[in-house]
Design an enzyme around this catalytic site. Structure first.
Site, PDB file in Angstrom:
ATOM      1  N   CYS A  95       0.851  -1.200   0.000  1.00 60.48           N
ATOM      2  CA  CYS A  95       0.000   0.000   0.000  1.00 60.48           C
ATOM      3  C   CYS A  95       0.879   1.239   0.000  1.00 60.48           C
ATOM      4  O   CYS A  95       2.097   1.161  -0.111  1.00 60.48           O
ATOM      5  CB  CYS A  95      -0.978   0.007   1.176  1.00 60.48           C
ATOM      6  SG  CYS A  95      -0.265   0.407   2.770  1.00 60.48           S
ATOM      7  N   GLY A  96       0.279   2.399   0.129  1.00 61.11           N
ATOM      8  CA  GLY A  96       1.015   3.651   0.000  1.00 61.11           C
ATOM      9  C   GLY A  96       2.015   3.895   1.118  1.00 61.11           C
ATOM     10  O   GLY A  96       3.112   4.381   0.884  1.00 61.11           O
TER      11      GLY A  96
END
Lengths: 145, 87
Positions: free
Chosen positions: B7-8
């Protein structure tokens, strides 16, 4: 650790766009004492920089930032929007349910994410959160889940 | 076999994805080393499979791992179907 307690819930809130929706959910954490204002702005900054990847499922967003951005206690708040708003996600827009995650480096962080995952893995719970009339209904749902 | 959930920031959503990927692989009877990380670390980490969102998949296109895109992180059936298709 504070997970969707009544003072961390706001139903049928009004937001004009994604950033306002993130701020509404973040402000619940600030008012609950679990995060600082700068954490709210860090969540908005993460959205601007990295995009809407945290819109994890249809109509569900989980904005968050890093533990060091100003979290006092691992926590999750919940805002249900009266009018869903687009976050710019190709599949899961528009967003109606916003869960702000107050990240922490403690074991509580994993425990919270596990609780949230268990809750949202069941579509019946997601439906119940869309239909709940009061924060008390959600507390009752969590007691069962 | 190594599976990276990406994810980010590598702290929240990738961990949720990892929990559900582990659930699904266990149910499928597949042994795998599943880890979670952020998108910039992932680009230099060896892996056989990367599970992530459509948004981040584009950033990881040069990676040697096979990329699996999941749209609904809470839909165990979707995760299972997508993993079955590549494993």
């Amino acid at each position: 650790m504070r997970f969707l307690e009544q003072d961390l819930i706001s139903l049928d809130a009004e937001a004009k766009d994604a950033e306002e929706a993130i701020r509404l959910a973040g402000r619940l954490l600030v008012n609950g004492g679990t995060a600082d204002n700068r954490y709210v702005e860090a969540m908005v900054a993460a959205y601007r920089e990295k995009g809407p990847y945290f819109v994890l499922a249809p109509h569900i967003a989980l904005p968050h930032a890093k533990a060091e951005d100003g979290v006092n206690e691992a926590s999750v708040s919940f805002v249900r929007l009266r009018r869903p708003v687009p976050f710019g996600h190709a599949h899961n827009d528009p967003v109606e349910l916003v869960f702000a995650l107050g990240s922490s480096s403690s074991a509580d962080h994993i425990a919270l994410l596990r609780k949230l995952t268990t809750l949202l893995n069941d579509p019946a719970n997601v439906q119940a959160m869309k239909e709940a009339a009061t924060a008390g209904d959600i507390e009752a749902l969590l007691a069962k889940a | 076999m190594k599976v990276l959930c990406v994810c980010g920031l590598g702290q929240g959503t990738s961990l949720i994805l990892r929990m559900n990927v582990e659930n699904v692989l266990k149910e499928m009877g597949v042994q795998a080393d599943v880890e979670h990380t952020d998108v910039s670390t992932a680009s230099s980490m060896p892996a056989d499979y990367i599970v992530t969102s459509n948004e981040l998949a584009q950033t990881l296109q040069g990676h040697s791992a096979q990329i699996v895109i999941v749209n609904n992180y809470f839909d165990l059936n979707e995760i299972k179907e997508k993993l079955k298709a590549v494993l």
